[in-house]
Scaffold this motif. Structure first.
Motif, PDB file in Angstrom:
ATOM      1  N   LYS A 214      44.149  -1.736  58.794  1.00 36.88           N
ATOM      2  CA  LYS A 214      43.928  -0.395  58.794  1.00 36.88           C
ATOM      3  C   LYS A 214      45.531   0.210  58.464  1.00 36.88           C
ATOM      4  O   LYS A 214      46.350  -0.627  58.706  1.00 36.88           O
ATOM      5  N   ILE A 215      45.341   1.248  57.677  1.00 35.86           N
ATOM      6  CA  ILE A 215      46.681   2.186  57.480  1.00 35.86           C
ATOM      7  C   ILE A 215      46.972   3.126  58.538  1.00 35.86           C
ATOM      8  O   ILE A 215      46.107   4.011  58.755  1.00 35.86           O
TER       9      ILE A 215
ATOM     10  N   LEU B  70      44.348   6.278  58.434  1.00 33.74           N
ATOM     11  CA  LEU B  70      44.251   7.041  57.176  1.00 33.74           C
ATOM     12  C   LEU B  70      42.694   6.904  56.857  1.00 33.74           C
ATOM     13  O   LEU B  70      42.080   6.199  57.380  1.00 33.74           O
ATOM     14  N   ASP B  71      42.152   8.000  56.270  1.00 31.48           N
ATOM     15  CA  ASP B  71      40.775   8.105  55.871  1.00 31.48           C
ATOM     16  C   ASP B  71      40.314   6.951  54.883  1.00 31.48           C
ATOM     17  O   ASP B  71      41.368   6.670  54.020  1.00 31.48           O
ATOM     18  N   LYS B  72      39.228   6.464  55.105  1.00 32.43           N
ATOM     19  CA  LYS B  72      38.550   5.429  53.975  1.00 32.43           C
ATOM     20  C   LYS B  72      38.844   5.822  52.636  1.00 32.43           C
ATOM     21  O   LYS B  72      38.993   5.169  51.790  1.00 32.43           O
TER      22      LYS B  72
ATOM     23  N   ASP C 160      41.063   7.600  51.117  1.00 31.12           N
ATOM     24  CA  ASP C 160      42.470   7.467  50.719  1.00 31.12           C
ATOM     25  C   ASP C 160      43.164   5.903  50.685  1.00 31.12           C
ATOM     26  O   ASP C 160      44.051   5.707  50.262  1.00 31.12           O
ATOM     27  N   MET C 161      42.375   5.047  51.320  1.00 31.89           N
ATOM     28  CA  MET C 161      42.905   3.829  51.636  1.00 31.89           C
ATOM     29  C   MET C 161      43.317   3.021  50.384  1.00 31.89           C
ATOM     30  O   MET C 161      44.333   2.395  50.243  1.00 31.89           O
ATOM     31  N   ASN C 162      42.402   3.141  49.430  1.00 34.28           N
ATOM     32  CA  ASN C 162      42.574   2.061  48.237  1.00 34.28           C
ATOM     33  C   ASN C 162      43.793   2.661  47.308  1.00 34.28           C
ATOM     34  O   ASN C 162      44.713   1.790  46.900  1.00 34.28           O
TER      35      ASN C 162
ATOM     36  N   ARG D  28      46.913   1.373  49.370  1.00 36.48           N
ATOM     37  CA  ARG D  28      47.076   0.048  49.278  1.00 36.48           C
ATOM     38  C   ARG D  28      47.744  -0.554  48.021  1.00 36.48           C
ATOM     39  O   ARG D  28      48.237  -1.294  48.070  1.00 36.48           O
TER      40      ARG D  28
END
Length: 65
Positions: free
Chosen positions: A21-22, A50-52, A54-56, A59
């Protein structure tokens, strides 16, 4: 194919946890602190995930983290 470059601004702001996770730090803690309650300022010190949604995007900015 050449190596991807890490976005240095993102690398300074985000880090990965052991499970992938970030982790991020919370905003609104740098100035104008007099009107904020002690409880609110204390909670702003802690890191957050971080919210899902915003994750991609993040990354892609930190591919080797």
């Amino acid at each position: 194919m050449p190596k991807m470059k890490t976005h240095r601004g993102a690398a300074k702001r985000f880090s990965l946890t052991a499970k992938g996770k970030i982790k991020r730090s919370k905003a609104y803690s740098s100035h104008i602190l007099t009107k904020k309650t002690t409880k609110r300022k204390r909670s702003l010190r802690k890191s957050d995930l971080l919210d899902k949604s915003d994750m991609n995007g993040i990354r892609k900015l930190i591919p080797y983290a």
